[in-house]
Write an enzyme that holds these catalytic residues in place. Sequence first.
Site, PDB file in Angstrom:
ATOM      1  CE  LYS A 160      -3.799  -2.509   1.981  1.00  0.00           C
ATOM      2  NZ  LYS A 160      -4.447  -3.049   3.180  1.00  0.00           N
ATOM      3  CD  GLN A 187      -3.154  -4.730   6.190  1.00  0.00           C
ATOM      4  OE1 GLN A 187      -3.098  -3.761   5.455  1.00  0.00           O
ATOM      5  NE2 GLN A 187      -3.715  -5.878   5.801  1.00  0.00           N
ATOM      6  CG  ASP A 236     -10.134  -0.602   4.157  1.00  0.00           C
ATOM      7  OD1 ASP A 236      -9.931  -0.809   2.951  1.00  0.00           O
ATOM      8  OD2 ASP A 236      -9.312  -0.883   5.052  1.00  0.00           O
TER       9      ASP A 236
END
Length: 282
Positions: A49, A93, A116
């Site tokens: 990322k 994460q 997200d």
Amino acid sequence: MAVWIDGKALAAGIKAQVREEAAALPLRPVLAVVLVGEDPASQIYVRGKERDCAECGIRSLAHRLPADTRQEDLMALIQALNNDPAADGILVQLPLPRGLDQRPVLEAIRPDKDVDCFHPLNVGKMTLGREGFRPCTPAGVMEMLKAYDIPVQGKRCVVIGRSSLVGQPLASLLTQADGTVTLCHSRTENLAEHTRQADILVSAVGRPGLVTGDMVKEGAAVIDVAINRGEDGKLRGDVDFEAVEKKASFITPVPGGVGPMTRAMLMRSVLYAARLHQGQAV
Ligand code: NAP
């Protein structure tokens, strides 16, 4: 023989576009990435990322915390990032180490920084088809269908796997695109009877070999979301690729299919958040 859907190439195009649009903003977009613990797979994902961000002209701010971080300290970091005007997006994460409760952490992320799309408010807006964030993997699948002119309207779409991360939101997006959707899961009876009807078949389970050639209709588009690492260290999806590519019209490889698209869609979400924060049209 099926056409391979090249997720890598599509993702490169999306990232190039994000880079161009990010460069045109008054301020450079910023993604805060929170990684708790030493899980090797998570570390690889986070580095990926960070590379994507660099490619797209997005600044990434990594917060690496030890595995024994306390819940309240993690919550305090999320609050600090929520209040930090420099952070456009916040990504935690997953999975979090044992002992940390994921739900309150994800729900503490301010909805306008929730790249997200995990916050219930954003999930609700997505389900209602309102403007807003979209979860990265389902959005990546929809983008692949669009890019390869695979029609959804009126088509039978079968999604295997009903997680809140992938299967459920994807079923929502396919329904909004006027597909006729069946959502299958571990309790589904006669799975193959459903999958054989599918014009578009998506598997998001995490069981290599689950989707065999005889479960697929001639000419179907088959999207394999799963990532399974075999004992040989190789990545595989759920689909028996060799058998299914002979019957399908389109198929996604693993790796090189949905994975890169998920990452590219995250970059698009960060750009979206930055636009919101900079008062730009979204
Ligand atoms: P998950 O939360 O474990 O959900 C798996 C789903 O599969 C559940 O709904 C489960 O049913 C269903 N299932 C399990 N066994 C089944 C069977 N035999 N027949 C039919 N359905 C079955 O997993 P996830 O987070 O959605 O991820 C799914 C896969 O996608 C994993 O391999 C993951 O690594 C991969 N993934 C890839 C990306 C990417 O970017 N490519 C992103 C996210 C996830 P129940 O609900 O009944 O338990």
